[in-house]
Scaffold this motif. Structure first.
Motif, PDB file in Angstrom:
ATOM      1  N   GLN A 187     -34.732 -43.777  -4.983  1.00 59.78           N
ATOM      2  CA  GLN A 187     -36.259 -43.339  -5.340  1.00 59.78           C
ATOM      3  C   GLN A 187     -36.316 -42.594  -6.408  1.00 59.78           C
ATOM      4  O   GLN A 187     -37.696 -42.870  -7.175  1.00 59.78           O
ATOM      5  CB  GLN A 187     -36.909 -42.443  -3.941  1.00 59.78           C
ATOM      6  N   ARG A 208     -24.540 -48.518  -8.655  1.00 58.11           N
ATOM      7  CA  ARG A 208     -23.281 -49.405  -8.088  1.00 58.11           C
ATOM      8  C   ARG A 208     -23.404 -50.099  -6.864  1.00 58.11           C
ATOM      9  O   ARG A 208     -22.700 -50.900  -6.557  1.00 58.11           O
ATOM     10  CB  ARG A 208     -22.260 -48.078  -7.928  1.00 58.11           C
ATOM     11  N   ASN A 215     -28.644 -47.891  -0.879  1.00 51.74           N
ATOM     12  CA  ASN A 215     -28.661 -46.341  -0.587  1.00 51.74           C
ATOM     13  C   ASN A 215     -29.405 -46.117   0.751  1.00 51.74           C
ATOM     14  O   ASN A 215     -28.825 -45.234   1.341  1.00 51.74           O
ATOM     15  CB  ASN A 215     -29.275 -45.646  -1.885  1.00 51.74           C
ATOM     16  N   LEU A 223     -31.578 -44.895  11.571  1.00 48.14           N
ATOM     17  CA  LEU A 223     -32.314 -43.985  10.770  1.00 48.14           C
ATOM     18  C   LEU A 223     -34.014 -44.553  10.473  1.00 48.14           C
ATOM     19  O   LEU A 223     -34.200 -45.313   9.883  1.00 48.14           O
ATOM     20  CB  LEU A 223     -31.737 -43.878   9.316  1.00 48.14           C
ATOM     21  N   THR A 271     -23.205 -52.147 -10.715  1.00 49.90           N
ATOM     22  CA  THR A 271     -22.910 -51.765 -11.988  1.00 49.90           C
ATOM     23  C   THR A 271     -22.673 -50.136 -11.946  1.00 49.90           C
ATOM     24  O   THR A 271     -23.767 -49.346 -11.694  1.00 49.90           O
ATOM     25  CB  THR A 271     -24.117 -51.959 -13.102  1.00 49.90           C
ATOM     26  N   GLY A 309     -28.895 -38.750  -7.057  1.00 49.92           N
ATOM     27  CA  GLY A 309     -29.078 -38.023  -5.854  1.00 49.92           C
ATOM     28  C   GLY A 309     -27.686 -37.029  -5.459  1.00 49.92           C
ATOM     29  O   GLY A 309     -27.021 -36.618  -6.216  1.00 49.92           O
ATOM     30  N   ASP A 357     -26.179 -36.182  12.602  1.00 50.92           N
ATOM     31  CA  ASP A 357     -26.690 -37.601  12.619  1.00 50.92           C
ATOM     32  C   ASP A 357     -25.222 -38.370  12.915  1.00 50.92           C
ATOM     33  O   ASP A 357     -25.340 -39.313  13.684  1.00 50.92           O
ATOM     34  CB  ASP A 357     -27.120 -37.980  11.191  1.00 50.92           C
ATOM     35  N   GLY A 561     -34.519 -35.517  -5.730  1.00 51.52           N
ATOM     36  CA  GLY A 561     -35.542 -34.847  -4.607  1.00 51.52           C
ATOM     37  C   GLY A 561     -36.096 -35.735  -3.575  1.00 51.52           C
ATOM     38  O   GLY A 561     -35.682 -36.984  -3.499  1.00 51.52           O
ATOM     39  N   LEU A 563     -39.101 -38.084  -1.924  1.00 47.98           N
ATOM     40  CA  LEU A 563     -39.839 -39.297  -2.546  1.00 47.98           C
ATOM     41  C   LEU A 563     -41.162 -38.649  -2.934  1.00 47.98           C
ATOM     42  O   LEU A 563     -41.743 -39.163  -4.105  1.00 47.98           O
ATOM     43  CB  LEU A 563     -40.354 -40.357  -1.265  1.00 47.98           C
TER      44      LEU A 563
HETATM   45  C1  LIG Z   1     -32.322 -39.448   8.149  1.00 50.52           C
HETATM   46  C2  LIG Z   1     -32.872 -39.288   6.806  1.00 50.52           C
HETATM   47  C3  LIG Z   1     -34.218 -39.255   6.547  1.00 50.52           C
HETATM   48  C4  LIG Z   1     -34.665 -38.806   5.493  1.00 50.52           C
HETATM   49  N1  LIG Z   1     -36.011 -38.900   5.402  1.00 50.52           N
HETATM   50  C5  LIG Z   1     -36.693 -38.467   4.137  1.00 50.52           C
HETATM   51  C6  LIG Z   1     -38.236 -38.456   4.026  1.00 50.52           C
HETATM   52  O1  LIG Z   1     -38.804 -38.911   5.022  1.00 50.52           O
HETATM   53  N2  LIG Z   1     -38.915 -38.371   2.628  1.00 50.52           N
HETATM   54  C7  LIG Z   1     -37.889 -38.091   1.866  1.00 50.52           C
HETATM   55  O2  LIG Z   1     -38.427 -37.834   0.650  1.00 50.52           O
HETATM   56  N3  LIG Z   1     -36.583 -38.000   1.733  1.00 50.52           N
HETATM   57  C8  LIG Z   1     -36.122 -38.231   2.949  1.00 50.52           C
HETATM   58  N4  LIG Z   1     -34.552 -37.969   3.264  1.00 50.52           N
HETATM   59  C9  LIG Z   1     -33.851 -37.635   2.158  1.00 50.52           C
HETATM   60  C10 LIG Z   1     -33.945 -38.304   0.683  1.00 50.52           C
HETATM   61  O3  LIG Z   1     -34.892 -39.497   0.616  1.00 50.52           O
HETATM   62  C11 LIG Z   1     -32.555 -38.881  -0.043  1.00 50.52           C
HETATM   63  O4  LIG Z   1     -31.911 -37.738  -0.134  1.00 50.52           O
HETATM   64  C12 LIG Z   1     -32.683 -39.850  -1.113  1.00 50.52           C
HETATM   65  O5  LIG Z   1     -31.617 -40.771  -0.883  1.00 50.52           O
HETATM   66  C13 LIG Z   1     -32.760 -39.125  -2.489  1.00 50.52           C
HETATM   67  O6  LIG Z   1     -32.999 -40.183  -3.279  1.00 50.52           O
HETATM   68  P1  LIG Z   1     -32.345 -40.326  -4.974  1.00 50.52           P
HETATM   69  O7  LIG Z   1     -32.798 -41.269  -5.592  1.00 50.52           O
HETATM   70  O8  LIG Z   1     -32.142 -38.761  -5.379  1.00 50.52           O
HETATM   71  O9  LIG Z   1     -30.738 -40.501  -4.379  1.00 50.52           O
HETATM   72  P2  LIG Z   1     -30.040 -41.731  -3.891  1.00 50.52           P
HETATM   73  O10 LIG Z   1     -30.935 -42.368  -2.676  1.00 50.52           O
HETATM   74  O11 LIG Z   1     -28.775 -41.029  -3.268  1.00 50.52           O
HETATM   75  O12 LIG Z   1     -29.791 -42.610  -4.866  1.00 50.52           O
HETATM   76  C14 LIG Z   1     -28.991 -42.506  -5.792  1.00 50.52           C
HETATM   77  C15 LIG Z   1     -28.072 -43.641  -6.054  1.00 50.52           C
HETATM   78  O13 LIG Z   1     -27.450 -43.413  -7.484  1.00 50.52           O
HETATM   79  C16 LIG Z   1     -26.251 -44.353  -7.245  1.00 50.52           C
HETATM   80  N5  LIG Z   1     -25.195 -43.783  -8.023  1.00 50.52           N
HETATM   81  C17 LIG Z   1     -24.702 -42.603  -8.092  1.00 50.52           C
HETATM   82  N6  LIG Z   1     -23.799 -42.624  -8.819  1.00 50.52           N
HETATM   83  C18 LIG Z   1     -23.454 -43.555  -9.760  1.00 50.52           C
HETATM   84  C19 LIG Z   1     -22.810 -44.179 -10.842  1.00 50.52           C
HETATM   85  N7  LIG Z   1     -21.986 -43.244 -11.515  1.00 50.52           N
HETATM   86  N8  LIG Z   1     -23.071 -45.232 -11.407  1.00 50.52           N
HETATM   87  C20 LIG Z   1     -24.070 -46.027 -10.791  1.00 50.52           C
HETATM   88  N9  LIG Z   1     -25.012 -45.738  -9.570  1.00 50.52           N
HETATM   89  C21 LIG Z   1     -24.656 -44.628  -9.095  1.00 50.52           C
HETATM   90  C22 LIG Z   1     -25.910 -44.522  -5.917  1.00 50.52           C
HETATM   91  O14 LIG Z   1     -25.245 -46.031  -5.455  1.00 50.52           O
HETATM   92  C23 LIG Z   1     -27.341 -44.442  -5.194  1.00 50.52           C
HETATM   93  O15 LIG Z   1     -28.074 -45.856  -4.968  1.00 50.52           O
HETATM   94  C24 LIG Z   1     -33.870 -38.434   4.284  1.00 50.52           C
HETATM   95  C25 LIG Z   1     -32.743 -38.700   4.472  1.00 50.52           C
HETATM   96  C26 LIG Z   1     -32.114 -38.840   5.505  1.00 50.52           C
HETATM   97  C27 LIG Z   1     -30.547 -38.962   5.659  1.00 50.52           C
END
Ligand SMILES: Cc1cc2nc3c(=O)[nH]c(=O)nc-3n(C[C@H](O)[C@H](O)[C@H](O)COP(=O)(O)OP(=O)(O)OC[C@H]3O[C@@H](n4cnc5c(N)ncnc54)[C@H](O)[C@@H]3O)c2cc1C
Length: 612
Positions: A187, A208, A215, A223, A271, A309, A357, A561, A563
């Protein structure tokens, strides 16, 4: 009742007119009459090009004096297209709240003014909180609504490449470099890439994962999102009105794919970003990408946005006797499914969201599970308690206004609100919490009772939104032991101080992730990590460190953070990158105190967590 016969809008407009005059005429005496002694000004780029909170009358006056001359703000008035001025209660205080608009020499902005009476000055209504936030840079407005792209250039050229051809070739980067490389397509990555695309900044996302949305797809079977749908929209493209309140993970993953397509984002799956080095002289990065077919590609973006993330570096706790254990050990990041552990004994170490979980997933698959608690944990029922902070989003106020109001709450008042939410949740969840305590679960309510939100913002974990696991623990269906009651891990499991052995076939370490500083160190080297300093959490500051803002490393940015956080702050991060690109803003942020900047090696509990 704060307002008498005058309408609330008139009062607010009157204040704004005086504010504008005081700034234009550098009239400190007038300005001083406008702010309450207990006042807070948050500026999001509009006047300072930073994300900053200034507390207290004197500090606000001197900061306004410093910045108003250059920014030249004017045209302050209530925005008639937005939620009308009204009486509200925020952080326990009754106030008049008004959304206004204004402009500066460089852009147009919006803000939120809150007025309260000053008891020491005849109850004159004065500013308690003021937000000034940049919406757009003049001359570089988003191409939305009436200024949307017209499309003739594709449809009239019958022989030339059509939209799909152009999209494919744009995403290849065969003969050009992206201006911005976004690492991570969750996100955070999608939000910032969509915003940058609207500002015409050439952006490539790399992830990746094999498929967009993995993710979420790869998370546990049952979930559904923890926040309600109305809080979770991505920028520009809200979820359809018939979607369920709690979105299932695979549905969200599919939406991410559709989003990339609809928003015309350039996204390379499979990637991996392997690291990069910054060339000061050229003002750009050399980064190495590893693609699934084993090939490497070097790119030279001017900006790298880390949107990785918490999935950076797993934190393995230092438990020397664990090496005695003869069964399997998995970090929570390696755990995928409980099926293989049916009928087996499993110890899950860690009582944050991931630990709970995974324990519930294993239990549902027929494993005999015991949770090992290392430290006290905050437990909150998913409904209604965990939803209390989001009430604003459920009142019919337009999303854009909810986001602005959320942005306008300074940290000290957010803490106050969350202490109140935590107290409310404690009462609502009393029966569950009592039952948990009876089976020996150690509870806490966050630092100074500020609850889960501040645990998330300061340490990225240490709490669990109860979707059933706490009930299983309270009922004894899932076992519970304290880590301090384990004498040592042995070949068969855990030897308790009582002499009894808790047998295990599998130990899952739900012990979180190391802080982003470690990832920066790994991908860019220690010097960059030291230059940038701590990421996330507040330190002594009023804002999250190094998030959504320029860092001390030119061209390196961070977004993460919930969404909602990503939706809100991607806008401001994109505006800063655009401002750098058009020469309004130098690319380097303030250099932090080097003592504080030393890479903080403390393991952080960065489990699966959420917030806004
Ligand atoms: C049960 C559950 C319910 C949740 N409910 C909510 C909700 O209702 N609302 C909310 O806002 N949040 C919720 N969350 C939490 C939140 O959405 C997650 O923390 C979210 O995934 C964070 O998004 P992000 O884009 O920061 O990171 P991520 O989703 O972790 O995405 C990071 C991406 O970076 C990629 N990546 C990492 N390192 C590399 C690299 N070196 N090269 C290439 N790619 C890489 C990974 O493959 C991944 O796809 C929930 C989480 C859980 C487990």
């Amino acid at each position: 009742m704060l307002a008498g016969t005058e309408t609330i809008a008139t009062i607010a407009n009157h204040w704004l007119a005086k504010f504008e005059r005081a700034l234009a005429e550098s009239d400190r005496v007038l300005l001083e009459t406008l702010f309450h002694p207990d006042s807070h000004w948050r500026d999001v780029l509009a006047l300072t090009w930073g994300i900053r909170t200034v507390n207290g009358l004197d500090a606000i006056l001197s900061e306004l004096e410093t910045h108003a001359g250059r920014a030249n703000p004017s045209g302050f008035r209530i925005d008639s297209h937005r939620t009308a001025p009204r009486q509200v209660t925020r952080a326990g205080t009754a106030a008049i709240e008004a959304i206004f608009k204004f402009e500066t020499a460089e852009g147009r902005g919006s803000g939120v003014l809150r007025l309260i009476p000053d008891a020491n000055d005849g109850n004159t209504l004065k500013a308690w909180t003021l937000l000034t936030a940049l919406d757009e840079i003049k001359g570089f407005e988003e191409r939305v609504g009436r200024s949307r792209p017209k499309g003739e250039s594709y449809s009239r050229d019958f022989r030339g490449p059509n939209w799909l051809d152009l999209r494919k070739s744009a995403a290849e980067y065969a003969e050009r470099e992206p201006v911005v490389l976004v690492v991570g397509g969750g996100q955070a990555g999608l939000s910032i890439a969509a915003r940058l695309a609207q500002l015409d900044v050439d952006t490539l996302i790399v992830d990746r994962g094999q498929r967009i949305g993995d993710n979420w797809r790869n998370r546990y079977h049952a979930l559904t999102l923890h926040n309600q749908v109305q809080v979770n929209h991505l920028p520009y493209m809200p979820f359809p009105p018939n979607w369920p309140t709690y979105i299932p993970k695979d549905k969200l993953a599919g939406w991410f794919e559709a989003y990339v397509e609809s928003m015309e984002l350039n996204y390379w799956t499979a990637t991996e970003f392997a690291g990069g080095a910054y060339n000061e002289a050229e003002g750009r990065w050399s980064v190495v990408l590893r693609r699934a077919d084993g090939t490497k590609r070097e790119l030279h973006p001017r900006h790298v946005v880390m949107a990785t993330g918490v999935s950076g570096i797993p934190n393995f706790p230092d438990i020397p006797t664990l090496r005695n254990f003869r069964g399997k050990i998995l970090h929570s990041s390696q755990y995928d499914d409980g099926e293989a552990w049916k009928g087996k004994n499993v110890l899950v170490v860690g009582t944050g969201n991931s630990g709970h979980d995974i324990a519930q997933d294993l239990y549902s698959s027929g494993a005999k599970v015991t949770l090992v608690q290392r430290s006290s944990t905050l437990i909150v029922n998913i409904e209604p308690s965990a939803q209390l902070p989001y009430a604003l989003y459920d009142e019919g106020t337009p999303l854009e206004d909810c986001d602005l109001i959320t942005t306008s709450i300074p940290l000290s008042l957010a803490r106050k609100s969350h202490i109140a939410f935590t107290e409310q949740a404690k009462n609502l969840d009393k029966e569950l919490l009592d039952r948990l305590e009876r089976v020996g679960f150690k509870l806490d309510f966050g630092e100074e009772g500020t609850g889960w939100q501040f645990k998330y913002l300061t340490r990225g974990g240490g709490y669990y939104f109860n979707v059933g696991c706490s009930d299983l623990i309270a009922a004894g269906e899932i076992g519970l032991v304290q880590f301090s009651d384990i004498a040592a891990f042995v070949a068969e499991g855990a030897r308790m101080r009582t002499g009894e052995t808790l047998g295990a076939d599998l130990i899952v370490l739900a012990t979180g992730y190391k802080g982003q500083e470690h990832l920066v160190s790994k991908l860019f080297g220690d010097a960059v990590a030291v230059r940038v300093g701590p990421i996330w959490g507040f330190g002594d500051e009023q804002e999250l460190r190094n998030m959504f803002t320029r860092t001390a490393q030119p061209g390196l940015w961070f977004i993460a953070g919930s969404l909602a956080q990503c939706r809100i702050y991607s806008k401001y991060l994109a505006l800063q990158i655009k401002a750098c690109e058009v020469g309004l803003l130098p690319r380097v942020g303030a250099v932090p105190d080097l003592k504080e900047a030393a890479v903080d090696a403390r393991p952080r509990h960065r489990g699966t967590s959420k917030v806004f």
